[in-house]
Design a protein around this motif. Structure first.
Motif, PDB file in Angstrom:
ATOM      1  N   LEU A 184       0.801  -1.194  -0.058  1.00 47.62           N
ATOM      2  CA  LEU A 184       0.153   0.031   0.098  1.00 47.62           C
ATOM      3  C   LEU A 184       0.900   1.144  -0.079  1.00 47.62           C
ATOM      4  CD1 LEU A 184      -2.882  -0.931   2.379  1.00 47.62           C
ATOM      5  CD2 LEU A 184      -2.941  -0.998   0.002  1.00 47.62           C
ATOM      6  N   LEU A 237       2.020   1.713  -3.588  1.00 47.10           N
ATOM      7  CA  LEU A 237       0.615   2.203  -4.462  1.00 47.10           C
ATOM      8  C   LEU A 237       0.648   3.546  -4.175  1.00 47.10           C
ATOM      9  CD1 LEU A 237      -1.450   1.426  -6.259  1.00 47.10           C
ATOM     10  CD2 LEU A 237      -3.067   0.797  -4.230  1.00 47.10           C
ATOM     11  N   VAL A 288      -7.444   2.981  -9.896  1.00 50.33           N
ATOM     12  CA  VAL A 288      -7.346   2.891  -8.252  1.00 50.33           C
ATOM     13  C   VAL A 288      -6.689   4.096  -7.616  1.00 50.33           C
ATOM     14  CG1 VAL A 288      -6.349   0.576  -8.735  1.00 50.33           C
ATOM     15  CG2 VAL A 288      -4.967   2.244  -9.061  1.00 50.33           C
ATOM     16  N   TRP A 317      -8.047   4.991  -4.149  1.00 53.94           N
ATOM     17  CA  TRP A 317      -8.090   3.758  -3.330  1.00 53.94           C
ATOM     18  C   TRP A 317      -8.187   3.931  -2.013  1.00 53.94           C
ATOM     19  CZ3 TRP A 317      -4.541   2.338  -0.122  1.00 53.94           C
ATOM     20  CH2 TRP A 317      -3.290   3.033   0.095  1.00 53.94           C
ATOM     21  N   PHE A 361     -11.710   3.519   0.068  1.00 54.60           N
ATOM     22  CA  PHE A 361     -12.487   2.415   0.380  1.00 54.60           C
ATOM     23  C   PHE A 361     -11.894   1.697   1.327  1.00 54.60           C
ATOM     24  CE2 PHE A 361     -12.588   3.418  -4.090  1.00 54.60           C
ATOM     25  CZ  PHE A 361     -13.842   3.479  -4.237  1.00 54.60           C
ATOM     26  N   SER A 372     -12.093  12.130  -6.748  1.00 61.26           N
ATOM     27  CA  SER A 372     -11.280  11.436  -7.244  1.00 61.26           C
ATOM     28  C   SER A 372     -11.740  10.548  -8.500  1.00 61.26           C
ATOM     29  CB  SER A 372     -10.807  10.186  -6.232  1.00 61.26           C
ATOM     30  OG  SER A 372     -10.248  11.012  -4.943  1.00 61.26           O
ATOM     31  N   TYR A 373     -13.049  10.458  -8.567  1.00 57.44           N
ATOM     32  CA  TYR A 373     -13.877   9.776  -9.666  1.00 57.44           C
ATOM     33  C   TYR A 373     -14.573  10.483 -10.441  1.00 57.44           C
ATOM     34  CZ  TYR A 373     -11.416   5.646  -7.408  1.00 57.44           C
ATOM     35  OH  TYR A 373     -10.658   4.775  -6.913  1.00 57.44           O
TER      36      TYR A 373
END
Length: 554
Positions: free
Chosen positions: A240, A243, A472, A475, A478, A491-492
């Motif tokens: 993580l 990431l 992602v 991410w 979540f 973010s989305y």
């Protein structure tokens, strides 16, 4: 009458006579394609614009937050890995743009090579990406200024920055090119000097004579480790952390898209642009790969001063890993030089975004997907209404007056990160259509001004990587206890908006998905460029110094 030696670089062209006197001639005939911009950006402008649009506070300051999450090795590996994806995008863009050097190239390529609906979607996405980065840089500029003083009113700072953005972008593109050349040169020097600073201080050339080397990479050292754990422990925590660093890299690293946006205003584009695209590899390696390595060398990921600076949102370079390292080694003055460099980097990046966003809107209008008045240019070839509309969006920076700066900055970062990845995805997919259309029509790629390597692999590689990272990118929301509606939406948002834009435009206008054998490779526009280059005469530098200068930046 215009002669074969006429130099088409602007509204007025010049002829170099035998005695060396330059004579102003009539302008070339009006463009049949409606593009009235002028080709006045020189090789050195374009080389530095490619740097100016990519190096900002993310490389000098925000990168420290990723270091604390992933550790030095994760940060270095993430930035190195993401550079390979950006190089793949660069290979896709370079082949198309050098053959068809038109204004707002990749958004118009999506229109002609794929589907007009995708061209509309790509243009809106890229315009939002660039336009919303302008207020981000203005807000960040004010934060950096507070490193020295908080006595200057926020409103005054915003007006100051907007005034100079307007002055540099409205009057003539050469003013933008010249300003960006010097500002980007300053950023490049700052990045290089910080790399040199890292090298010498790690070998003991510091006031403490501390030969620290790779001490902070040592897993047996309490002051550091190569891989940090993020959110949880063990291999999952280290993954993580990696990431988180990869997400930071996807926001920080760019470049080829900025070079491509100069195509319609580049002097002698089929000679200049291939060199600019080829140099992207060296820029990525020098500034981002080496830069991420240096950050992990000068300060440990768990440094208490770094963690405190990030949690307290210290202004300007106060939370930069380099400044924290300088303070630890008791080095005076240098932190102020870094802060000044970061401030110029912010101004330069925002200046580039004004240019790119306005040219994207201009390209939309040329393709009939925005009001036609956005195509209108001044006598100096500046799309004036497109620039003014872009500057109007920059007024969002006044949100800082009534909101916390860190909150406003995070809004813009979350919104544009997905947009950048979607933009790279559109470019990659468009290239694949370009590649297979040339194959279907029997056009030999060896005849192109610039043939990129590892194709079509690079197209597929970049497309897959950018789509995955876009999905992602948010991410963290979540994870247990981390759900946050505003963060999720920012973010989305563009990932949800783009399909709506594509479907809506396609249904409303009933646009076709172009068949490979029917794709027309901007025949009229290429004819104009051919004519321009047939009559182009390069300006010969008048001294050895200028010849050397041009050689360095060509």
């Amino acid at each position: 009458m215009a002669t074969d030696s006429e130099k088409y670089t602007g509204r007025a062209a010049s002829v170099n006579s035998k005695d060396g006197v330059q004579v102003e001639m009539l302008s070339p005939p009006p463009s049949v394609t409606g593009d009235q911009t002028h080709r006045t950006l020189k090789a050195r402008h374009i080389q530095l614009i490619g740097i100016g649009g990519t190096i900002g506070t993310a490389l000098f300051v925000q990168i420290g937050a990723s270091l604390t999450k992933g550790g030095p090795a994760s940060l270095f590996i993430a930035f190195t890995v993401w550079c390979t994806f950006v190089m793949a995008v660069n290979n896709c863009l370079s082949e198309m743009v050098t053959w068809i050097p038109v204004s707002s190239p990749f958004v118009r390529f999506a229109d002609r090579f794929v589907d007009p609906a995708l061209g509309f979607t790509a243009a809106i996405n890229f315009f939002v990406f660039q336009a919303f980065l302008i207020p981000y840089e203005i807000v960040a500029f004010n934060v950096v200024l507070q490193f020295w003083t908080d006595k200057i009113p926020v409103i005054a700072t915003i007006f100051f920055v907007l005034f100079f953005y307007s002055a540099l972008n409205i009057f003539a593109v050469r003013f933008y090119g010249e300003s960006e050349f010097w500002l980007a040169l300053g950023k490049m020097l700052l990045a290089v000097l910080l790399i040199i600073f890292t090298f010498f201080t790690m070998l003991g050339a510091n006031p403490l004579h501390d030969r620290y080397g790779f001490r902070f990479w040592n897993p047996d050292n309490v002051d550091g480790a190569p891989f940090a754990e993020f959110y949880t422990t063990g291999d999952t925590g280290r993954f993580l952390g990696f990431l988180a660093c990869l997400v930071q890299a996807s926001f920080t690293i760019a470049g080829p898209d900025y070079v491509s946006m100069t195509a319609g205003e580049a002097e002698n584009p089929r000679k200049v642009l291939p060199r600019a695209f080829n140099s992207v590899f060296y820029r990525l390696c020098t500034f981002f790969v080496l830069g991420s390595l240096c950050v992990g060398i000068v300060v440990p990921y768990n440094d208490t001063n770094l963690l405190s600076a990030l949690s307290d949102a210290k202004p300007g370079a106060g939370s930069s890993p380099y400044v924290i390292a300088m303070q630890r080694m008791q080095i005076p003055v240098l932190p102020h030089i870094v802060n000044a460099g970061v401030m110029s980097a912010l101004f330069s990046a925002g200046n580039s975004y004004v240019y790119c966003a306005s040219r994207t809107l201009f390209g939309l209008a040329l393709e009939g997907k925005a009001p036609r008045f956005f195509t209108r240019c001044t006598r100096q070839g500046v799309p004036i209404y497109a620039v003014l509309f872009t500057l109007a969006i920059a007024l969002l920076s006044f949100l800082q007056v009534s909101n916390n700066s860190a909150v406003v900055l995070q809004w813009f970062v979350n919104l544009v990160t997905a947009s950048q990845l979607l933009n790279f995805s559109f470019i990659s997919f468009t290239y694949l259509r370009f590649y297979y259309a040339m194959k279907a029509q029997g056009i030999d790629r060896d005849t192109l001004p610039h043939k990129s390597w590892l194709q079509p692999f690079c197209g597929y590689y970049a497309l897959a990587g950018c789509i995955v990272m876009a999905l992602v990118g948010g991410w963290a929301v979540f994870l247990n206890g981390n759900w946050d509606v505003p963060t999720f939406l920012f973010s989305y948002l563009m990932i949800g908006v783009c399909p709506v834009l594509y479907t809506g435009w396609k249904l409303w206008h009933k646009t076709p998905f172009h068949k490979l054998h029917e794709i027309e490779f901007f025949k009229a526009e290429r004819a104009e460029v051919d004519n321009y280059e047939d009559n182009f005469v390069a300006e010969i530098p008048s001294s050895r110094f200028l010849r050397a200068w041009n050689w360095i930046f060509s």
